[in-house]
Design a protein around this motif. Structure first.
Motif, PDB file in Angstrom:
ATOM      1  N   SER A 141       0.824  -1.207   0.000  1.00  0.00           N
ATOM      2  CA  SER A 141       0.000   0.000   0.000  1.00  0.00           C
ATOM      3  C   SER A 141       0.861   1.262   0.000  1.00  0.00           C
ATOM      4  O   SER A 141       1.953   1.295   0.567  1.00  0.00           O
ATOM      5  N   THR A 142       0.330   2.303  -0.633  1.00  0.00           N
ATOM      6  CA  THR A 142       1.012   3.606  -0.609  1.00  0.00           C
ATOM      7  C   THR A 142       1.118   4.155   0.809  1.00  0.00           C
ATOM      8  O   THR A 142       1.977   4.992   1.093  1.00  0.00           O
ATOM      9  N   ASN A 143       0.263   3.682   1.726  1.00  0.00           N
ATOM     10  CA  ASN A 143       0.328   4.127   3.122  1.00  0.00           C
ATOM     11  C   ASN A 143       1.606   3.669   3.814  1.00  0.00           C
ATOM     12  O   ASN A 143       1.991   4.214   4.846  1.00  0.00           O
ATOM     13  N   TYR A 144       2.253   2.646   3.233  1.00  0.00           N
ATOM     14  CA  TYR A 144       3.463   2.099   3.839  1.00  0.00           C
ATOM     15  C   TYR A 144       4.642   2.105   2.881  1.00  0.00           C
ATOM     16  O   TYR A 144       5.493   1.227   2.906  1.00  0.00           O
ATOM     17  N   GLY A 145       4.640   3.107   2.001  1.00  0.00           N
ATOM     18  CA  GLY A 145       5.774   3.293   1.114  1.00  0.00           C
ATOM     19  C   GLY A 145       5.697   2.539  -0.191  1.00  0.00           C
ATOM     20  O   GLY A 145       6.645   2.571  -0.979  1.00  0.00           O
ATOM     21  N   GLY A 146       4.577   1.843  -0.450  1.00  0.00           N
ATOM     22  CA  GLY A 146       4.435   1.103  -1.699  1.00  0.00           C
ATOM     23  C   GLY A 146       3.728   1.913  -2.764  1.00  0.00           C
ATOM     24  O   GLY A 146       3.613   3.146  -2.672  1.00  0.00           O
ATOM     25  N   ASP A 147       3.227   1.231  -3.824  1.00  0.00           N
ATOM     26  CA  ASP A 147       2.582   1.941  -4.932  1.00  0.00           C
ATOM     27  C   ASP A 147       1.211   1.368  -5.257  1.00  0.00           C
ATOM     28  O   ASP A 147       0.672   1.613  -6.334  1.00  0.00           O
ATOM     29  N   ASP A 148       0.636   0.586  -4.308  1.00  0.00           N
ATOM     30  CA  ASP A 148      -0.715   0.075  -4.497  1.00  0.00           C
ATOM     31  C   ASP A 148      -1.694   1.123  -3.971  1.00  0.00           C
ATOM     32  O   ASP A 148      -1.740   1.405  -2.764  1.00  0.00           O
TER      33      ASP A 148
END
Length: 331
Positions: free
Chosen positions: A256-263
């Motif tokens: 998730s974008t909430n944790y540094g990802g791009d989902d």
């Protein structure tokens, strides 16, 4: 009659002399009496710990009480308590025993040595050798030991609501409360590490759980709980490990974008970078920041207008002989 009076006075004088001699013998006191102690347990005895040392005689009025030590004494260290004016053994009373009391887990009085007689008015030392007129040294100190409190049990450790990617929950059970309870301490370390960090201290009895936020997603930690007494002696629980969730709640392989990802939507496995986009459905399936517009093919040749080099005339072959960007069918 005179003789009778003289005899009576003589008898009274003798009685006073005997009584005076007994009172003098009973009232004789020592100089200093230095008692040698050694901390043979765990924890530290200190000035605030209220260690009571009793000089307990067989004649109650001879008893005395002191407090010690005056400085902090760690395991293996020694200290002394110095009485003055203890009573000299009179031949029929003045036999001492020394007792120690402090609020340990059992809160009992321990007799450390007994049957002691001070036979003169000088200075004395009390140690495991008994009574001596010389200091026998630390090797003969009388032992007193603080026992560590019973250990708690860590029962649970798991990722916690409302954010299981960054929060871990721990819970523990406690033994019966020790009389010398001081604090409960929760510690954390990275998995496989022996370097523990205190994350919370509970100064009140009954604390039994904690939520630990701010952990890294998809990371494993280990926890333990310690129960400390007033002498800073602690007993540790068992160790448990638990892991935060990875930040890929929908398990589509993208964080998730909430944790540094791009989902851009971690609650739907069909939405992630590279996913097939459905035009004009109001959903950004491929996380590129916009929805794909609807496909328009005005001439019906199967080529969308936005890429058709001749959108008004059917030309499925998209022939463009002169390479001017306009299809031959529109020339």
């Amino acid at each position: 009659m005179f003789r009778n009076r003289l005899q009576a006075l003589s008898s009274l004088s003798l009685l006073l002399a005997v009584a005076g001699g007994a009172t003098s013998a009973e009232a004789a006191t020592t100089g200093t009496v230095t008692v040698l102690f050694k901390n043979t347990g765990v924890g530290k005895f200190g000035p605030s710990d209220q260690v009571y040392v009793y000089a307990d005689a067989d004649f109650n009025s001879y008893d005395k009480t002191l407090y010690g030590p005056t400085t902090t004494v760690g395991p293996g260290q020694t200290f002394t308590v110095q009485f003055s004016g203890l009573y000299v053994w009179s031949g029929f009373q003045g036999i001492y025993r020394f007792e120690v009391r402090y609020p340990d887990t059992t809160s009992t009085t321990a007799t450390v040595i007994s049957g002691l007689k001070f036979t003169g008015t000088g200075n004395w030392y009390v140690s495991s050798l008994g009574v001596t007129s010389y200091n026998p040294g630390a090797a003969y100190s009388l032992p007193i030991a603080n026992q560590a409190p019973p250990a708690p049990t860590l029962t649970y450790c798991y990722a916690d609501y409302p954010d299981r990617t960054t929060m871990l929950y721990t819970a523990w059970s406690l033994p019966p409360r020790p009389t010398d309870f001081d604090r409960i301490v929760l510690e954390r370390a990275p998995a496989g590490s022996s370097t523990w960090t205190v994350i919370k201290t509970f100064a009140y009895w009954g604390a039994s759980y904690n939520s630990d936020p701010g952990r890294a997603p998809g990371s494993t930690y280990q926890y333990r709980v310690a129960l400390y007494d007033r002498y800073d002696a602690g007993s540790y629980s068992n160790v448990k490990q638990c892991t935060t969730q990875t930040g890929d709640s929908d398990q589509d392989g993208y964080v998730s974008t909430n944790y540094g990802g791009d989902d851009c939507n971690d609650n739907d496995a069909s939405i992630h970078p590279g996913a097939t986009e459905t035009p004009e459905d109001g959903i950004d399936q491929d996380c590129d920041g916009s929805d794909l517009p609807a496909v328009v093919d005005s001439d019906g040749d199967g080529i969308a207008d936005n890429v058709d080099n001749c959108p008004a005339v059917p030309n499925a072959d998209q022939a463009d002989t002169d390479q001017d960007g306009v299809g031959d069918a529109c020339a």
